[in-house]
Design an enzyme around this catalytic site. Sequence first.
Site, short mmCIF file in Angstrom:
data_model
loop_
_atom_site.label_atom_id
_atom_site.label_comp_id
_atom_site.label_asym_id
_atom_site.label_seq_id
_atom_site.Cartn_x
_atom_site.Cartn_y
_atom_site.Cartn_z
N LYS A 175 -5.50 -9.15 2.56
CA LYS A 175 -4.19 -9.34 3.68
C LYS A 175 -4.58 -10.54 4.72
O LYS A 175 -3.66 -11.21 5.13
CB LYS A 175 -3.97 -8.09 4.15
CG LYS A 175 -3.46 -7.04 3.23
CD LYS A 175 -3.59 -5.73 3.76
CE LYS A 175 -2.92 -4.86 2.57
NZ LYS A 175 -2.95 -3.23 3.00
N GLN A 229 -5.34 0.58 7.32
CA GLN A 229 -5.55 0.87 5.89
C GLN A 229 -5.83 2.32 5.39
O GLN A 229 -6.66 2.92 5.91
CB GLN A 229 -6.86 0.00 5.44
CG GLN A 229 -7.27 -0.38 3.83
CD GLN A 229 -6.07 -1.00 3.36
OE1 GLN A 229 -5.38 -1.71 3.65
NE2 GLN A 229 -5.71 -0.39 2.14
N ASP A 277 4.00 -2.08 8.21
CA ASP A 277 4.02 -1.25 6.66
C ASP A 277 5.07 -0.49 6.50
O ASP A 277 5.14 -0.19 5.16
CB ASP A 277 2.57 -0.29 6.46
CG ASP A 277 1.57 -0.95 5.48
OD1 ASP A 277 2.01 -1.99 4.81
OD2 ASP A 277 0.46 -0.57 5.54
#
Length: 285
Positions: free
Chosen positions: A55, A99, A122
């Site tokens: 990422k 994460q 996200d």
Amino acid sequence: MIFVTTKLDGKKLAIKIREDLKKRVENLKKNGIKPCLAVILVGEDPASKVYIRNKKKAAEKVGMETFDKLLPETTTEEELIKLIKKLNNDPKIHGILVQLPLPKTINEQHVMQAIDPAKDADGFHPMNIGKLFMNQAQLIPCTPHGIMKLISEYNIDLTGKNVVIVGRSQIVGMPLIALMMNANATVTVTHSYTQDLVNKTKNADVVITAIGKTEYFDESYFNENAIVVDVGTNRNSEGKLVGDVNYDSVNGKVAYLSPVPGGVGPMTITMLLEQTIQIAERSIK
Ligand code: NDP
């Protein structure tokens, strides 16, 4: 009869979108804004380390800044939430990504809820999920978002289509229900308790597989006109990356099929970058 299956090429589309993202980043920089994604990892999970490295690399390639915070496994929920609140209030940070999975001592829902919904790159904050189900989406979970972009790239109209989603997780199947419904598809959601799954997938126009089981679906699960999107990302016994669909068995037997790797995966990361840039652009509008 031999069919030609069109590959739903997420890798190619991701490259195209990222070229456009580079231009949007340049434009932001001209306006004095450096779009920045904060990435938080708690613990030492090797797969998570690879994901965040990818990422970060992708973000830097389009010219974005990243801010990494690698925290030890022993980090408490309170400490993590304190860091998130600090990033929420930092105007230089546009997107915040935590994460998953987190260590078992930390409640993931509490952490997701601590992120400012306006910086939730996200799209997992309950407020953003709620907006998605009200067809007022702003920030959308990246994998389902990427699936919709991939389907749309091939000019596939979902109106009235029978879509079967296999898997109901909060990161893939569940948000996809709303996105498909908002696209006027008729949606069936299936999971590990579903009976006679093959009957449902075989009669579907579109099948999204997201169960995390190596090459589980062979040609017997689909009809010849089916559009099949494989989200599964699994390692086979030789350590090779494969999907939930047995690609070789299904290729040539359906109308469209996304490969693994090179299908949904590159789209997921691209949507994360796109949403962070979208957040940064709000400061100049
Ligand atoms: P989860 O384990 O959270 O969910 C799996 C889902 O599949 C559950 O809803 C489960 O049902 C269902 N399921 C399991 N076995 C069957 C079966 N035999 N028949 C029907 N349904 C079944 O997985 P995730 O959603 O997190 O991930 C799914 C896959 O997608 C994984 O391979 C993951 O690596 C991949 N993935 C890929 C991404 C990408 O960017 N390419 C992003 C995210 C995930 P139940 O709810 O009843 O347990």
